[in-house]
Design a protein around this motif. Structure first.
Motif, PDB file in Angstrom:
ATOM      1  N   ASP A  85       0.634  -1.309   0.041  1.00  8.74           N
ATOM      2  CA  ASP A  85      -0.053  -0.077  -0.027  1.00  8.74           C
ATOM      3  C   ASP A  85       0.943   1.280  -0.082  1.00  8.74           C
ATOM      4  O   ASP A  85       1.863   1.283   0.909  1.00  8.74           O
ATOM      5  N   GLU A  86       0.573   2.234  -1.013  1.00 10.32           N
ATOM      6  CA  GLU A  86       1.309   3.357  -0.982  1.00 10.32           C
ATOM      7  C   GLU A  86       1.218   4.259   0.118  1.00 10.32           C
ATOM      8  O   GLU A  86      -0.058   4.404   0.520  1.00 10.32           O
ATOM      9  N   GLU A  87       1.907   4.905   0.619  1.00 10.24           N
ATOM     10  CA  GLU A  87       1.992   5.347   1.807  1.00 10.24           C
ATOM     11  C   GLU A  87       2.558   7.032   2.041  1.00 10.24           C
ATOM     12  O   GLU A  87       3.527   7.195   0.924  1.00 10.24           O
ATOM     13  N   GLY A  88       2.130   7.964   2.762  1.00  6.88           N
ATOM     14  CA  GLY A  88       2.509   9.214   2.966  1.00  6.88           C
ATOM     15  C   GLY A  88       1.608  10.204   3.053  1.00  6.88           C
ATOM     16  O   GLY A  88       0.727   9.926   3.710  1.00  6.88           O
ATOM     17  N   GLN A  89       1.938  11.352   2.504  1.00  5.25           N
ATOM     18  CA  GLN A  89       1.010  12.441   2.646  1.00  5.25           C
ATOM     19  C   GLN A  89       0.460  12.801   1.243  1.00  5.25           C
ATOM     20  O   GLN A  89       1.354  13.149   0.338  1.00  5.25           O
ATOM     21  N   PHE A  90      -1.085  12.814   0.957  1.00  6.77           N
ATOM     22  CA  PHE A  90      -1.427  12.853  -0.367  1.00  6.77           C
ATOM     23  C   PHE A  90      -2.249  14.247  -0.541  1.00  6.77           C
ATOM     24  O   PHE A  90      -2.922  14.779   0.403  1.00  6.77           O
ATOM     25  N   ASN A  91      -2.168  14.483  -1.814  1.00  8.95           N
ATOM     26  CA  ASN A  91      -3.104  15.808  -2.131  1.00  8.95           C
ATOM     27  C   ASN A  91      -4.557  15.311  -2.244  1.00  8.95           C
ATOM     28  O   ASN A  91      -4.705  14.202  -2.823  1.00  8.95           O
ATOM     29  N   LEU A  92      -5.509  15.977  -1.454  1.00 10.89           N
ATOM     30  CA  LEU A  92      -6.848  15.626  -1.530  1.00 10.89           C
ATOM     31  C   LEU A  92      -7.646  16.735  -2.558  1.00 10.89           C
ATOM     32  O   LEU A  92      -8.677  16.456  -2.775  1.00 10.89           O
ATOM     33  N   ALA A  93      -7.047  17.949  -2.691  1.00 13.21           N
ATOM     34  CA  ALA A  93      -7.577  18.772  -3.570  1.00 13.21           C
ATOM     35  C   ALA A  93      -6.586  19.836  -4.277  1.00 13.21           C
ATOM     36  O   ALA A  93      -5.371  20.073  -3.587  1.00 13.21           O
ATOM     37  N   LEU A  94      -6.635  20.097  -5.472  1.00 16.77           N
ATOM     38  CA  LEU A  94      -5.570  20.802  -6.207  1.00 16.77           C
ATOM     39  C   LEU A  94      -6.023  22.256  -7.019  1.00 16.77           C
ATOM     40  O   LEU A  94      -7.290  22.129  -7.363  1.00 16.77           O
ATOM     41  N   LEU A  95      -5.143  22.927  -6.946  1.00 20.66           N
ATOM     42  CA  LEU A  95      -5.699  24.173  -7.783  1.00 20.66           C
ATOM     43  C   LEU A  95      -4.603  24.580  -8.672  1.00 20.66           C
ATOM     44  O   LEU A  95      -3.509  24.625  -8.741  1.00 20.66           O
ATOM     45  N   SER A  96      -5.339  25.085 -10.073  1.00 21.66           N
ATOM     46  CA  SER A  96      -4.278  25.009 -11.221  1.00 21.66           C
ATOM     47  C   SER A  96      -4.596  26.455 -11.908  1.00 21.66           C
ATOM     48  O   SER A  96      -5.782  26.876 -12.037  1.00 21.66           O
ATOM     49  N   ASP A  97      -3.374  26.967 -12.196  1.00 21.56           N
ATOM     50  CA  ASP A  97      -3.711  28.302 -13.292  1.00 21.56           C
ATOM     51  C   ASP A  97      -2.773  27.879 -14.415  1.00 21.56           C
ATOM     52  O   ASP A  97      -1.535  27.772 -14.068  1.00 21.56           O
ATOM     53  N   TYR A  98      -3.348  27.913 -15.505  1.00 25.07           N
ATOM     54  CA  TYR A  98      -2.413  27.345 -16.567  1.00 25.07           C
ATOM     55  C   TYR A  98      -2.792  28.293 -17.838  1.00 25.07           C
ATOM     56  O   TYR A  98      -3.746  28.936 -18.035  1.00 25.07           O
ATOM     57  N   ALA A  99      -1.835  28.113 -18.772  1.00 20.55           N
ATOM     58  CA  ALA A  99      -1.800  29.044 -20.103  1.00 20.55           C
ATOM     59  C   ALA A  99      -2.200  28.290 -21.112  1.00 20.55           C
ATOM     60  O   ALA A  99      -1.603  26.880 -21.393  1.00 20.55           O
ATOM     61  N   SER A 100      -2.911  28.674 -22.041  1.00 17.05           N
ATOM     62  CA  SER A 100      -3.397  28.134 -23.313  1.00 17.05           C
ATOM     63  C   SER A 100      -2.195  28.568 -24.535  1.00 17.05           C
ATOM     64  O   SER A 100      -1.342  29.415 -24.124  1.00 17.05           O
ATOM     65  N   PRO A 101      -2.223  27.859 -25.591  1.00 16.86           N
ATOM     66  CA  PRO A 101      -0.806  28.207 -26.421  1.00 16.86           C
ATOM     67  C   PRO A 101      -1.086  29.685 -26.866  1.00 16.86           C
ATOM     68  O   PRO A 101       0.064  30.122 -27.057  1.00 16.86           O
ATOM     69  N   ASP A 102      -2.198  30.163 -26.816  1.00 21.74           N
ATOM     70  CA  ASP A 102      -2.254  31.869 -27.282  1.00 21.74           C
ATOM     71  C   ASP A 102      -1.911  32.652 -26.354  1.00 21.74           C
ATOM     72  O   ASP A 102      -2.062  33.920 -26.376  1.00 21.74           O
ATOM     73  N   GLY A 103      -1.748  31.987 -24.969  1.00 20.63           N
ATOM     74  CA  GLY A 103      -1.379  32.793 -23.753  1.00 20.63           C
ATOM     75  C   GLY A 103      -2.611  33.153 -22.875  1.00 20.63           C
ATOM     76  O   GLY A 103      -2.550  33.810 -21.764  1.00 20.63           O
ATOM     77  N   THR A 104      -3.679  32.563 -23.274  1.00 23.78           N
ATOM     78  CA  THR A 104      -5.132  33.039 -22.215  1.00 23.78           C
ATOM     79  C   THR A 104      -4.917  31.891 -21.137  1.00 23.78           C
ATOM     80  O   THR A 104      -4.646  30.715 -21.368  1.00 23.78           O
ATOM     81  N   ARG A 105      -5.129  32.483 -20.181  1.00 20.91           N
ATOM     82  CA  ARG A 105      -4.808  31.689 -18.738  1.00 20.91           C
ATOM     83  C   ARG A 105      -6.365  31.284 -18.178  1.00 20.91           C
ATOM     84  O   ARG A 105      -7.357  31.975 -18.430  1.00 20.91           O
ATOM     85  N   SER A 106      -6.195  30.068 -17.686  1.00 28.71           N
ATOM     86  CA  SER A 106      -7.378  29.290 -17.274  1.00 28.71           C
ATOM     87  C   SER A 106      -7.360  28.794 -15.618  1.00 28.71           C
ATOM     88  O   SER A 106      -5.880  28.720 -15.194  1.00 28.71           O
ATOM     89  N   ARG A 107      -8.386  28.726 -15.017  1.00 27.87           N
ATOM     90  CA  ARG A 107      -8.183  28.319 -13.622  1.00 27.87           C
ATOM     91  C   ARG A 107      -9.182  27.056 -13.425  1.00 27.87           C
ATOM     92  O   ARG A 107     -10.011  26.946 -14.235  1.00 27.87           O
TER      93      ARG A 107
END
Length: 478
Positions: A371-393
């Motif tokens: 069983d994999e153990e450790g501290q795990f992400n339960l929720a993530l937040l992302s801010d990323y860019a499209s090829p034309d530079g438009t950003r999304s969340r």
């Protein structure tokens, strides 16, 4: 004969003067009453100033863009005079706001008119209905909308802390009159969580002035980059054509809020491809708390109490100490490389834990080798860019209940967490005015040292007796 008329005139003169005074009084009272209603001149001497407006309210009413009419519905004999008084003052601030006080008993046909106009909004015998014909938007407020709540740490539950007539009504006025309001679209067509299970969440968000509707990508989707798209635990995969629609949506700046549960299908290739564009990946299995960390999980290793990461939308929650959340069964998430300058931050983290296969967990949740153990992400937040530079969340959370369940909202800060997330992801500004609630109950007089008041109460009648004795003695010897 002339003398007769003179005498009669003298006799009638007092009556004429009296009638003139009465007429002038009636005219003055009527004029002042009309001006009081028109300009709300009556002073507010209530202990909590329930009908007194803030400067924000005055600015909103003075700049109201479209006419709004409100129907104040009451059960006969149970009229809320405080609410009526506030409506009167608001109508005096703007010619674009009018109201009618009525009841469904006196006007039973009104409910048919209102219900057909309000669609899914519920009109009750005691409610306030605000309608704007120009925008086509409406809002129904009831008693619960006027009550402000705060979380009591000792009771571990939300308790009443004030009355928010002014804030609720003015925010509703903004909602029905603004040209654009925050909009949420809930994806359907893939076995997602249905309307019955999401009804409380939708009601909660509508109460905070979000416009909510459902969208099916196969039925001429009405999806704009101005919308926030919710994907709630899909059970079936996207078609290739649907994946292209959602990819275009995110590339144009559309925001997405995603929930996924531990018992959802582990393999949804097109959905997972969409998630990878945002920097998210789902891990199979259910997160189980280690015994060493059980003090944070109320004696149930599957009922997680996550740790909140410091991000832009959670900073205010952490600063206010509103971090208490409960995730009853959660899936772990992973940050993936998107090949762009995506910034992915952990929103919620488990304590010391391990991931258990769902099939094995149905038999035993005890930790086993492998069983994999450790501290795990339960929720993530992302801010990323499209090829034309438009950003999304985008945001992904490994548990749907924290978003949907009314009990979790009552005993934790789940509602505040959801509200901060949708406010952060939404393109349009949220409708949230900083108007303090009024005092709920009159505070009782607290006497810290009762000796002095008691002494005064005893001394006053004794003083009257002492002063009266000389007077009585003098009268007796007359």
């Amino acid at each position: 004969m002339r003398q007769f008329f003179v005498n009669q005139s003298k006799r009638l003169l007092p009556a004429l003067i009296t009638l003139a005074i009465l007429a002038a009084s009636i005219f003055a009272v009527s004029l002042m009453d009309e001006q009081e209603k028109k300009r709300a001149l009556r002073l507010d001497f209530s202990f909590n100033s329930i009908t007194t407006q803030s400067e924000q309210t005055k600015r909103v009413l003075e700049s109201l863009q479209h006419p709004v009419h409100a129907y104040a519905l009451f059960t006969p004999g149970r009229e809320d005079q405080s609410l009526i008084g506030l409506l009167n003052r608001l109508s005096a601030l703007s010619p674009n706001f009018t109201y009618t006080v009525t009841s469904l008993v006196e006007n039973p046909m009104l409910v048919n008119t209102l219900s057909s106009s309000l669609q899914d909004e519920q009109v009750t015998a005691d409610s306030l209905v605000l309608m704007c014909e120009q925008t086509g938007r409406n809002r129904v407020l009831n008693t619960y909308d006027y009550l402000a709540q705060s979380f009591d740490q000792t009771q571990q539950a939300f308790v009443l802390s004030g009355i928010s007539y002014e804030k609720s009504i003015v925010e509703a006025l903004l909602y029905v009159t603004l040209d654009t309001v925050p909009s949420i679209k809930i994806l359907t067509g893939h076995g997602e969580i249905g309307e019955t299970d999401s009804s409380y969440m939708e009601s909660f968000l509508k109460g905070h002035h979000f416009q909510i509707s459902r969208v099916n990508l196969l039925e001429k989707p009405d999806l704009s980059p101005q919308d926030l798209l919710m994907i709630l635990s899909p059970q079936k995969d996207l078609l290739d054509s649907e994946l292209r629609i959602l990819t275009d949506f995110t590339r144009q700046g559309g925001a997405v809020l995603i929930s996924t549960d531990y018992n959802d299908p582990d393999s949804l290739p097109n959905f997972d491809a969409l998630y990878r564009q945002m920097g998210f990946a789902r891990l199979p299995g259910i997160v189980v708390a280690e015994g060493a960390d059980l003090n944070a999980y109320i004696e149930n290793p599957l009922f997680l109490t996550p740790y909140m990461g410091m991000t832009e939308p959670t900073a205010a929650l952490i600063g206010a100490g509103q971090t208490r959340l409960r995730l009853p069964g959660a899936r772990a998430l992973q940050i993936t490389s998107t090949g762009s300058d995506a910034k992915v931050d952990p929103l919620l983290l488990s304590g010391v834990a391990y991931i258990k296969d769902v099939q094995s967990a149905s038999q035993s949740i005890a930790k086993e080798e492998g069983d994999e153990e450790g501290q795990f992400n339960l929720a993530l937040l992302s801010d990323y860019a499209s090829p034309d530079g438009t950003r999304s969340r985008s945001m992904m959370i490994g548990n749907s209940a924290i978003l949907l369940d009314s009990w979790l909202h009552q005993v934790t800060y789940g509602g505040q967490f959801l509200l901060h997330m949708v406010n952060h992801l939404s393109v349009n500004e949220p409708i949230n005015l900083d108007i303090a609630p009024k005092q709920l109950v009159r505070e009782q007089l607290q006497i810290t040292n009762p000796a002095l008041p008691n002494l005064v109460i005893i001394a006053l009648p004794l003083l009257v007796i002492v002063l009266a004795i000389p007077v009585l003695l003098r009268r007796r010897h007359r």
